[in-house]
Design an enzyme around this catalytic site. Structure first.
Site, PDB file in Angstrom:
ATOM      1  N   LEU D  80      -2.313   0.471  -0.434  1.00 37.58           N
ATOM      2  CA  LEU D  80      -3.032  -0.957  -0.177  1.00 37.58           C
ATOM      3  C   LEU D  80      -4.496  -1.009  -0.327  1.00 37.58           C
ATOM      4  CD1 LEU D  80      -0.813  -1.499   3.078  1.00 37.58           C
ATOM      5  CD2 LEU D  80      -0.478  -2.273   0.584  1.00 37.58           C
ATOM      6  N   CYS D  81      -5.012  -0.199  -1.145  1.00 37.78           N
ATOM      7  CA  CYS D  81      -6.551  -0.236  -1.546  1.00 37.78           C
ATOM      8  C   CYS D  81      -6.781  -1.154  -2.559  1.00 37.78           C
ATOM      9  CB  CYS D  81      -6.933   1.314  -2.186  1.00 37.78           C
ATOM     10  SG  CYS D  81      -7.773   2.195  -0.989  1.00 37.78           S
ATOM     11  N   HIS D  82      -7.716  -1.879  -2.415  1.00 43.89           N
ATOM     12  CA  HIS D  82      -8.292  -2.743  -3.531  1.00 43.89           C
ATOM     13  C   HIS D  82      -8.925  -2.002  -4.635  1.00 43.89           C
ATOM     14  CE1 HIS D  82      -8.430  -4.999   0.416  1.00 43.89           C
ATOM     15  NE2 HIS D  82      -7.993  -6.429  -0.684  1.00 43.89           N
ATOM     16  N   ASP D 133      -6.124  24.777  -7.061  1.00 44.15           N
ATOM     17  CA  ASP D 133      -5.354  25.041  -8.227  1.00 44.15           C
ATOM     18  C   ASP D 133      -6.081  26.303  -8.984  1.00 44.15           C
ATOM     19  OD1 ASP D 133      -3.590  24.528 -10.523  1.00 44.15           O
ATOM     20  OD2 ASP D 133      -5.145  23.453 -11.667  1.00 44.15           O
TER      21      ASP D 133
END
Lengths: 163, 163, 163, 163, 163, 163
Positions: D80-82, D133
């Site tokens: 839901l990030c713009h 990693d």
């Protein structure tokens, strides 16, 4: 229905070569677009999906999210679309027992230099595809249709509403 | 039409929570899927697009490419889709004067552990959306419909053909 | 805790330059990894999220989906990660009133040439970030912690379990 | 700690359905956010990484870049990030022998209509995952923690600083 | 130099329409490709970059990483490329005072059904573009050239080496 | 040729660590950049491509689209590039029998806080790589060269034109 000079497809230049239209000089305005579609399915599938909302898995919730995220990928998918700072995406997925199936409406807003019809269409389409994906184990014959722009407003070309 | 035990949506676990289905133990087999849709438009729009192929800009060529690239983005767009090593994508975009509009067929193949229906549907859908994008300057009332799986083969569940 | 010859970071070559490790000759085997983390929040926030599952909005459902999709983006995000054909992703988000907060576990499987620890860690992390995003309007002080690999199996280096 | 009316999660509408909040009418202002986290590791791992900066491979340089690029993927990852026109990203990765491990701070700025907390958190988290990693061949027991927003400023809701 | 029947571009079908070539029936074999290019620059720029490796910023380290990550994006960028499970990417960036500039070599391996020339070319090209980006503040006249396939092996068409 | 204080690479901070430069305070202005390159090939390959435009497949049309879409992926590919709202992309691919090969020019515009040289270079480069991909079945010895910025304008640093 055609609302521009016949023969004028703005995505091609004078030599007929595809380009991303220059919108540098267009005004930055608030723009909105609404698109809709539906996915038709077997009665049993409809029952599973609509009952499932409460108990067995929220197909419509997943599809809604997919539609919202799909709107943000529009300029990646549609070759000549401009990237746009989307300011709102909302999807409504309404079960319609008469279809039977789901009616999907997507609303997208931006403050930018081009319209957001493609974002709204992509959101609605992605949500419908996601419903298909989630229910295809029980019903491969589902059909997506009626995908169209319901409303477009903001920008120089003015308001458009489907009749 | 429903071809699995009623109530069994495989994308949800026993508690109704969405997950990406475990296909680790499924056989790696050749799989194919064909999906189709159409985009209906005003007669003038149809004339511009079909004449344009030769002279003013190749709408169908751009849409075909968008469909091919869209197939490759399927697992990015559809939340619970598995990423797949697609081995073939082909799109056919055929003008149909009777519609009037374009009939789109997408064929996708893979050698993998799950089917490619979603890739074929996404390819057809992305091609249709791209036609809309390229012609929307002259016709906002175009409508995309009839998006469905025509054929699916390979894998344990066997061959499916739309009737 | 270190389980390889000291000083040997496989992501660098003899001159100390980063590279994507050559796994061409590694066996294709079934591999699994489980990662976990938690997000700690104010009591009021915890109450809103856990009550909201039923009534006001499904924070955990959205976060679960984000985690699944995040797993698929791992090789885009982590520079030296190999792209992998993920065969399963599942996330569990369990409210823990004692924290108070949410405990997140991600399980990823593949049939491939490298392990899926990074995919599991990325899934858990993305789910936790999404919880933060959805609740940040009421609580900016939430903290994500305890992100670690719980279990890893398959492949030459054998089984690893966190102690 | 909760700083909004209890029960008000802005990412859900009145019916509890997720949406991307409408920010069309919010002012375009300069905004900044700082997020931090750490990754804790075995003493031997810490020694390898910190010595390696000069001689055997620059783990922190790779992680820094991953964090910067991760910030740009935030709206792809968090449903839901713009999407935002990020104007600055900087990461600081400081070895802390007492931990032992690396302390990571990410600073993100934008000129836009929403804050950049999620971008800063995603940058810090992606950098930490990249350290994992690169060092996992020697130490699988590393743990990422303390991921939180340190500072947020700009926009209507004013300045927030972690206490 | 042309090594196939004249007039046969495999990316088009009999009607001249672009498609992603069907490789379903091709053998899965180990494949390798090496590509190279160079970026030529002003003497002062060369001095800054080569000295900077130790003291003022590692241009070549950033470009190397960009090249590795670029290889993974090849099938996103090149419309008719198949997605491939890359098993190795390595880049060598060697300062050449006589140019003056940087000579870049990219090596990519896969175990798959198509070659990795495009991945190697994309890796080398992305690394060169990143050098340009990082040094453009001091030298806009840099030029990238000599981008070609040095070696290709594995698969039915056999070994190719640039002469 | 160098047009900034020697030793000043803006993508590194005082400690030599890479960062995305802060452009928050730079003016939003119209900016344009033009980049060019060429791809040299065997005479037979040139003939196939140029004849093919009409009959056997539109190599240049596919490459043009790839270039346009590549411009939109620039900030994904180039680690320290700012995401930008591109307002125009156009590519010209002109066969040059004397080369023999294709000369490619890309023009990109934006209304933003940083220049679009990288977007223009990435567009030209991606188009050239796509030509290689489509013709590599008949000619592996093609070479891409001469990739440089032709023109840059807008923004504080003023107009740059290649000499």
């Amino acid at each position: 229905m055609a609302d521009a000079p016949a023969g004028k497809l703005s995505h091609f230049d004078a030599e007929g070569q595809a380009h991303m239209v220059d919108v540098t000089d267009k005004a930055v305005t608030d723009r909105v677009a609404v698109a809709a579609c539906h996915i038709k399915m077997a009665r049993e599938t409809f029952d599973i999906i609509t009952e499932g909302r409460a108990k067995k898995g929220d197909v419509l919730g997943v599809a809604r999210l997919a539609g919202i995220m799909g709107a943000k990928r529009t300029s990646d998918l549609i070759p000549l679309c401009h990237p746009l700072p989307i300011t709102k995406v909302a999807l409504d997925l309404a079960p319609d027992a008469a279809l039977p199936g789901i009616r999907i409406t997507a609303t997208v807003r931006t403050t930018g230099q081009t319209g957001v019809e493609m974002e709204a269409l992509t959101a609605a389409s992605t949500a419908a595809l996601t419903v298909y994906d989630m229910a295809k184990a029980v019903d491969k014959a589902m059909e997506i249709g009626g995908l169209h722009v319901v409303l477009k407003d903001g920008g120089k070309s003015g308001r458009y509403e489907a009749t």
